[in-house]
Design an enzyme around this catalytic site. Structure first.
Site, mmCIF file in Angstrom:
data_model
loop_
_atom_site.group_PDB
_atom_site.id
_atom_site.type_symbol
_atom_site.label_atom_id
_atom_site.label_comp_id
_atom_site.label_asym_id
_atom_site.label_seq_id
_atom_site.Cartn_x
_atom_site.Cartn_y
_atom_site.Cartn_z
ATOM 1 N N ARG A 1 27.068 18.359 7.532
ATOM 2 C CA ARG A 1 27.864 18.828 6.384
ATOM 3 C C ARG A 1 27.725 20.328 6.161
ATOM 4 O O ARG A 1 28.635 20.964 5.655
ATOM 5 C CB ARG A 1 27.513 18.032 5.122
ATOM 6 N N GLU B 1 9.350 12.173 4.734
ATOM 7 C CA GLU B 1 8.541 11.299 3.893
ATOM 8 C C GLU B 1 7.621 10.427 4.757
ATOM 9 O O GLU B 1 6.456 10.232 4.449
ATOM 10 C CB GLU B 1 9.452 10.424 3.028
#
Length: 175
Positions: free
Chosen positions: A60, A97
């Site tokens: 994007r 994460e």
């Protein structure tokens, strides 16, 4: 906050997992006025900065970085996931994460001392953009700024990016 642009972004609750509100920019991109306003906002902010290269992360980021580079009269440089660029690259790993990921840039993408603007659609935790900044600095680029369409300020990425000038058009201070 830019109320006209914020209304052009679709909010999708519980995506990709429960408790997350996904900020979908495809609704902004399909609206020619909103898309133009976003690019024009970036342009007005950086038009006097003598930007030589606009750097964006797939995918994007490419959508925002390419037209901005054109408008600024700058080159556009993609930063991609490993093994997606055809020529010689350098790589930067960053923490996720759970685990790590990495990004690559062509070794000849930036000349030493060039003024560089890094553009992406979203600033969340800052890991991806920090890895991108490290790639640019390893090639000798001078980072003028980090620019984002959306910032999730409640994730406090600016603390990780305190050495850089960070600009965002839309800021969400809560999920």
């Amino acid at each position: 906050m830019n109320s006209e642009l914020i209304t052009s972004i679709r909010n999708i609750p519980d995506f990709p997992k429960k408790g997350i509100v996904f900020r979908d920019i495809t609704t902004l991109l399909k609206d020619p006025n909103a898309f133009a306003q976003a690019i024009d906002t970036f342009y007005e902010r950086y038009k006097s900065e003598r930007i030589a290269k606009v750097i964006s992360v797939e995918s994007r980021g490419f959508i925002l970085g390419s037209p901005l580079a054109y408008k600024l009269g700058a080159g556009f440089v993609p930063v991609r996931k490993p093994k997606k660029l055809p020529a010689e690259t350098i790589k930067e790993e960053y923490a996720l994460e759970y685990g790590t990921d990495s990004l690559e840039i062509h070794v000849d993408a930036i000349s030493k001392g060039e003024r560089v603007l890094i553009v992406d659609d979203l600033l969340a935790t800052g890991g991806t953009i920090l890895a991108t900044a490290k790639l640019v600095e390893r090639l000798g680029g001078n980072i003028v700024g980090l620019a984002f369409l959306i910032e999730l300020s409640f994730l406090k990425a600016r603390e990780r990016l305190s050495n850089y000038d960070v600009f965002s058009i839309i800021n969400y201070d809560s999920e």
